[in-house]
Write an enzyme that holds these catalytic residues in place. Structure first.
Site, PDB file in Angstrom:
ATOM      1  N   ALA A  12       0.851  -1.198   0.000  1.00  0.00           N
ATOM      2  CA  ALA A  12       0.000   0.000   0.000  1.00  0.00           C
ATOM      3  C   ALA A  12       0.877   1.235   0.000  1.00  0.00           C
ATOM      4  CB  ALA A  12      -0.889   0.021   1.250  1.00  0.00           C
TER       5      ALA A  12
ATOM      6  N   SER B  39       1.172   4.201   2.313  1.00  0.00           N
ATOM      7  CA  SER B  39       0.747   4.129   3.718  1.00  0.00           C
ATOM      8  C   SER B  39       0.852   5.437   4.499  1.00  0.00           C
ATOM      9  CB  SER B  39       1.577   3.060   4.433  1.00  0.00           C
ATOM     10  OG  SER B  39       2.927   3.488   4.542  1.00  0.00           O
TER      11      SER B  39
ATOM     12  N   THR C  20      -6.349  -0.799   8.360  1.00  0.00           N
ATOM     13  CA  THR C  20      -5.986   0.164   9.407  1.00  0.00           C
ATOM     14  C   THR C  20      -7.201   0.605  10.232  1.00  0.00           C
ATOM     15  OG1 THR C  20      -5.194   2.436   9.694  1.00  0.00           O
ATOM     16  CG2 THR C  20      -6.231   1.956   7.597  1.00  0.00           C
ATOM     17  N   ASP C  21      -6.924   1.086  11.438  1.00  0.00           N
ATOM     18  CA  ASP C  21      -8.015   1.640  12.258  1.00  0.00           C
ATOM     19  C   ASP C  21      -8.508   2.979  11.702  1.00  0.00           C
ATOM     20  OD1 ASP C  21      -5.820   3.240  12.946  1.00  0.00           O
ATOM     21  OD2 ASP C  21      -5.987   2.914  15.108  1.00  0.00           O
ATOM     22  N   GLU C  22      -7.718   3.598  10.796  1.00  0.00           N
ATOM     23  CA  GLU C  22      -8.103   4.931  10.293  1.00  0.00           C
ATOM     24  C   GLU C  22      -9.388   4.894   9.475  1.00  0.00           C
ATOM     25  OE1 GLU C  22      -5.088   7.484   8.783  1.00  0.00           O
ATOM     26  OE2 GLU C  22      -3.588   6.762  10.194  1.00  0.00           O
TER      27      GLU C  22
ATOM     28  N   TYR D  62      -5.769   8.785   2.276  1.00  0.00           N
ATOM     29  CA  TYR D  62      -5.219   7.463   2.635  1.00  0.00           C
ATOM     30  C   TYR D  62      -6.304   6.575   3.230  1.00  0.00           C
ATOM     31  CZ  TYR D  62      -3.120   3.916   5.670  1.00  0.00           C
ATOM     32  OH  TYR D  62      -2.841   2.730   6.309  1.00  0.00           O
TER      33      TYR D  62
ATOM     34  N   LYS E 188      -8.057   3.081   1.855  1.00  0.00           N
ATOM     35  CA  LYS E 188      -8.034   1.810   2.586  1.00  0.00           C
ATOM     36  C   LYS E 188      -9.463   1.331   2.853  1.00  0.00           C
ATOM     37  CE  LYS E 188      -4.969  -0.227   4.028  1.00  0.00           C
ATOM     38  NZ  LYS E 188      -4.086  -1.271   3.438  1.00  0.00           N
TER      39      LYS E 188
ATOM     40  N   ASN F 245       0.596  12.831  21.167  1.00  0.00           N
ATOM     41  CA  ASN F 245       1.861  12.927  20.427  1.00  0.00           C
ATOM     42  C   ASN F 245       2.961  13.624  21.224  1.00  0.00           C
ATOM     43  OD1 ASN F 245       0.624  11.689  18.253  1.00  0.00           O
ATOM     44  ND2 ASN F 245       0.112  13.611  17.229  1.00  0.00           N
TER      45      ASN F 245
HETATM   46  P1  NAD Z   1       5.155   0.749   4.090  1.00  0.00           P
HETATM   47  O1  NAD Z   1       4.849   2.024   3.365  1.00  0.00           O
HETATM   48  O2  NAD Z   1       6.325   0.697   5.008  1.00  0.00           O
HETATM   49  O3  NAD Z   1       5.375  -0.422   3.025  1.00  0.00           O
HETATM   50  C1  NAD Z   1       4.537  -0.591   1.909  1.00  0.00           C
HETATM   51  C2  NAD Z   1       5.198  -1.600   0.981  1.00  0.00           C
HETATM   52  O4  NAD Z   1       4.325  -1.772  -0.154  1.00  0.00           O
HETATM   53  C3  NAD Z   1       6.551  -1.136   0.433  1.00  0.00           C
HETATM   54  O5  NAD Z   1       7.477  -2.198   0.478  1.00  0.00           O
HETATM   55  C4  NAD Z   1       6.247  -0.749  -1.006  1.00  0.00           C
HETATM   56  O6  NAD Z   1       7.344  -0.924  -1.886  1.00  0.00           O
HETATM   57  C5  NAD Z   1       5.095  -1.699  -1.343  1.00  0.00           C
HETATM   58  N1  NAD Z   1       4.244  -1.161  -2.413  1.00  0.00           N
HETATM   59  C6  NAD Z   1       3.705   0.084  -2.475  1.00  0.00           C
HETATM   60  N2  NAD Z   1       3.035   0.227  -3.626  1.00  0.00           N
HETATM   61  C7  NAD Z   1       3.136  -0.957  -4.295  1.00  0.00           C
HETATM   62  C8  NAD Z   1       2.648  -1.430  -5.545  1.00  0.00           C
HETATM   63  N3  NAD Z   1       1.929  -0.654  -6.340  1.00  0.00           N
HETATM   64  N4  NAD Z   1       2.931  -2.697  -5.900  1.00  0.00           N
HETATM   65  C9  NAD Z   1       3.674  -3.495  -5.098  1.00  0.00           C
HETATM   66  N5  NAD Z   1       4.188  -3.093  -3.923  1.00  0.00           N
HETATM   67  C10 NAD Z   1       3.920  -1.835  -3.528  1.00  0.00           C
HETATM   68  O7  NAD Z   1       3.817   0.359   4.815  1.00  0.00           O
HETATM   69  P2  NAD Z   1       3.584  -0.312   6.250  1.00  0.00           P
HETATM   70  O8  NAD Z   1       3.564   0.745   7.269  1.00  0.00           O
HETATM   71  O9  NAD Z   1       4.467  -1.486   6.397  1.00  0.00           O
HETATM   72  O10 NAD Z   1       2.059  -0.805   6.072  1.00  0.00           O
HETATM   73  C11 NAD Z   1       1.777  -2.067   5.493  1.00  0.00           C
HETATM   74  C12 NAD Z   1       0.272  -2.268   5.459  1.00  0.00           C
HETATM   75  O11 NAD Z   1      -0.255  -2.208   6.777  1.00  0.00           O
HETATM   76  C13 NAD Z   1      -0.471  -1.193   4.658  1.00  0.00           C
HETATM   77  O12 NAD Z   1      -1.514  -1.822   3.966  1.00  0.00           O
HETATM   78  C14 NAD Z   1      -1.020  -0.246   5.712  1.00  0.00           C
HETATM   79  O13 NAD Z   1      -2.202   0.369   5.271  1.00  0.00           O
HETATM   80  C15 NAD Z   1      -1.273  -1.213   6.855  1.00  0.00           C
HETATM   81  N6  NAD Z   1      -1.196  -0.629   8.211  1.00  0.00           N
HETATM   82  C16 NAD Z   1      -0.091   0.107   8.592  1.00  0.00           C
HETATM   83  C17 NAD Z   1      -0.015   0.586   9.895  1.00  0.00           C
HETATM   84  C18 NAD Z   1       1.188   1.384  10.384  1.00  0.00           C
HETATM   85  O14 NAD Z   1       1.157   1.912  11.486  1.00  0.00           O
HETATM   86  N7  NAD Z   1       2.264   1.482   9.611  1.00  0.00           N
HETATM   87  C19 NAD Z   1      -1.063   0.341  10.790  1.00  0.00           C
HETATM   88  C20 NAD Z   1      -2.173  -0.386  10.352  1.00  0.00           C
HETATM   89  C21 NAD Z   1      -2.216  -0.885   9.064  1.00  0.00           C
HETATM   90  O1  DAU Z   2      -3.495   4.211  12.760  1.00  0.00           O
HETATM   91  C1  DAU Z   2      -2.837   3.414  11.825  1.00  0.00           C
HETATM   92  C2  DAU Z   2      -2.094   4.288  10.855  1.00  0.00           C
HETATM   93  O2  DAU Z   2      -0.981   4.843  11.562  1.00  0.00           O
HETATM   94  C3  DAU Z   2      -1.614   3.547   9.606  1.00  0.00           C
HETATM   95  O3  DAU Z   2      -2.728   3.082   8.883  1.00  0.00           O
HETATM   96  C4  DAU Z   2      -0.767   4.461   8.721  1.00  0.00           C
HETATM   97  O4  DAU Z   2      -0.241   3.712   7.629  1.00  0.00           O
HETATM   98  C5  DAU Z   2       0.376   5.008   9.554  1.00  0.00           C
HETATM   99  O5  DAU Z   2       1.130   5.921   8.782  1.00  0.00           O
HETATM  100  C6  DAU Z   2      -0.141   5.692  10.822  1.00  0.00           C
HETATM  101  O6  DAU Z   2      -0.852   6.924  10.488  1.00  0.00           O
HETATM  102  P1  DAU Z   2      -0.677   8.259  11.359  1.00  0.00           P
HETATM  103  O7  DAU Z   2      -1.030   9.398  10.516  1.00  0.00           O
HETATM  104  O8  DAU Z   2      -1.350   8.109  12.681  1.00  0.00           O
HETATM  105  O9  DAU Z   2       0.929   8.154  11.614  1.00  0.00           O
HETATM  106  P2  DAU Z   2       2.071   9.280  11.585  1.00  0.00           P
HETATM  107  O10 DAU Z   2       3.304   8.651  12.139  1.00  0.00           O
HETATM  108  O11 DAU Z   2       2.161   9.949  10.265  1.00  0.00           O
HETATM  109  O12 DAU Z   2       1.539  10.350  12.634  1.00  0.00           O
HETATM  110  C7  DAU Z   2       1.285   9.989  13.990  1.00  0.00           C
HETATM  111  C8  DAU Z   2       0.774  11.223  14.700  1.00  0.00           C
HETATM  112  O13 DAU Z   2       1.842  12.179  14.792  1.00  0.00           O
HETATM  113  C9  DAU Z   2      -0.344  11.943  13.959  1.00  0.00           C
HETATM  114  O14 DAU Z   2      -1.231  12.524  14.904  1.00  0.00           O
HETATM  115  C10 DAU Z   2       0.388  13.056  13.190  1.00  0.00           C
HETATM  116  C11 DAU Z   2       1.537  13.403  14.123  1.00  0.00           C
HETATM  117  N1  DAU Z   2       2.775  13.861  13.462  1.00  0.00           N
HETATM  118  C12 DAU Z   2       3.296  13.106  12.460  1.00  0.00           C
HETATM  119  C13 DAU Z   2       4.447  13.492  11.806  1.00  0.00           C
HETATM  120  C14 DAU Z   2       5.009  12.673  10.668  1.00  0.00           C
HETATM  121  C15 DAU Z   2       3.411  15.017  13.908  1.00  0.00           C
HETATM  122  O15 DAU Z   2       2.952  15.679  14.847  1.00  0.00           O
HETATM  123  N2  DAU Z   2       4.560  15.397  13.259  1.00  0.00           N
HETATM  124  C16 DAU Z   2       5.097  14.700  12.224  1.00  0.00           C
HETATM  125  O16 DAU Z   2       6.146  15.126  11.677  1.00  0.00           O
END
Ligand code: NAD
Ligand code: DAU
Length: 350
Positions: free
Chosen positions: A85, A87, A132-134, A157, A161, A256
């Protein structure tokens, strides 16, 4: 090999932990990591398991239907764990279409390809969609997201999702496809790209750069250590009933600003800096548009039905995370050179 499992997005943050876990725990599986290696995908994340005989990497873009179909024909997978994804919420605000392409079209391409090779013989097959919970939107000061909370996404985003979740459920209802879904809270841990709050702040503390806090810093997230998310995915993929959804969370809410202060405290200790040094880097910056106030997961269902629990406390998980980044400075330098600099300028220095 007993089974072939596709893991999409296996070179990314969470995907790389899922790949490692499955490769090491299930030597009888052939684990195929399908990833197009965007800026967030990095084969260094899989370097330690790359030589295992049950691991294969396939560079492919899930938005390209022909490439996806060719891979399904080549490997005839029994299961798909779909993590690929776009993300990052901030990037979705500047470029929504890319999120529609990968998160929606990419997911539908995978569903179609799976449906074609499984040709309605669903026994032993499974499509696990990682979400995701979002998708549930934002909470006020009280309450938790349950599996019955209505969808109400606010960012491009989360809207993409949510759309992908609906397609996965529609394929179960319309064609009988055996699917499971998981909706998880914010992950943190090793290998996370430093665009997300925790690794971005770790990177900036190491380099004595400002720690950008959006708005008043009182936005709240529920943090889970990435290996505990990987364990939950393993459990749901193997043990859940078809068509079930499980919320996954850390029972661990932080505003945060408090989280960043705790990070500064731990890093001062580890870097041998005088207490309070890193906190001086905290800088309030303009808010994220449509910023969701609070996320918090009710993870009772996965706990009670499948016996899942987080294995580490937040303090332990954060310490492990900081140690990993300090021990892997080269990884951090590699991913922050090149295009990252341009992204950082556009996001924070405009
Ligand atoms: P990430 O951005 O670190 O990794 C995404 C991966 O997907 C990368 O390796 C990228 O190369 C690959 N990708 C992107 N576009 C692609 C495409 N078109 N074809 C093939 N591969 C592709 O993401 P993450 O944080 O590891 O999240 C993974 C999954 O979990 C996502 O679906 C995200 O929505 C979900 N998720 C993330 C979080 C979080 O906190 N990071 C929380 C809940 C759910
Ligand atoms: O809740 C699950 C989600 O968590 C996933 O689905 C997403 O892929 C993942 O990116 C994450 O989303 P958030 O937007 O919550 O994560 P992020 O780390 O970008 O931001 C966390 C919190 O911190 C949010 O309230 C925004 C704030 N933030 C973020 C950044 C990057 C800041 O205050 N400063 C920053 O520079």
């Amino acid at each position: 090999m007993k089974k072939t499992i596709f893991i999409t997005g296996g070179a990314g943050f969470i995907g790389s932990h899922v790949v490692r876990r499955l490769v090491m725990r299930y030597p009888e599986y052939r684990v195929v990591n399908v990833d197009s290696l965007t800026y967030a995908g990095n084969l260094e994340n899989n370097a330690d398991i790359a030589q295992y005989p049950n691991y294969v990497f396939e560079k492919a873009d899930i938005t390209e239907n022909t490439a996806v179909e060719a891979l399904f024909d080549k490997y005839l997978p029994d299961g798909v764990i779909h993590l690929a994804a776009e993300s990052h919420v901030d990037r979705s605000i500047s470029n929504p279409l890319e999120f529609v392409m990968t998160n929606v079209i990419g997911t539908v391409n995978l569903l179609n390809a799976a449906r074609r090779i499984w040709s309605n013989k669903w026994e032993g097959k499974r499509f696990h969609h990682v979400s995701t919970d979002e998708v549930y939107g934002a909470l006020g000061k009280e309450g938790l997201f349950t599996e019955h909370t209505s969808y109400n996404p606010h960012s491009p985003y989360s809207a993409s999702k949510a759309a992908s979740d609906h397609f996965v459920k529609a394929y179960a209802d319309t064609y009988g496809m055996p699917v499971v879904l998981t909706n998880c809270s914010n992950n943190y841990g090793p290998n996370q790209f430093p665009e997300k709050l925790i690794p971005l702040c770790i990177h900036n503390i190491i380099n004595n750069k400002p720690l950008p806090i959006y708005g008043n810093g009182k936005y709240t997230r529920d943090w889970l250590y990435v290996k505990d998310h990987a364990a939950a995915i393993d459990l749901v993929f193997h043990k859940a009933r078809n068509r079930e959804t499980y919320n996954i969370g850390g029972f661990n809410e932080w505003q945060n600003i408090n989280l960043v202060k705790e990070l500064c405290r731990q890093m001062d200790l580890k870097l041998g800096r005088v207490a309070g040094t890193s906190e001086q880097l905290v800088t309030y910056v303009k808010d994220r548009p449509g910023h969701d106030l609070r996320y918090a997961i009710d993870a009772t269902k996965i706990k009670e039905e499948l016996g899942w629990n987080p294995s580490v406390t937040f303090e332990q998980g954060l310490a492990l995370t900081i140690d990993w980044y300090l021990d892997n400075k080269e990884w951090l330098v590699n991913v922050t050179s090149g295009k990252y600099q341009q992204y950082y300028k556009e996001q924070y220095e405009r």
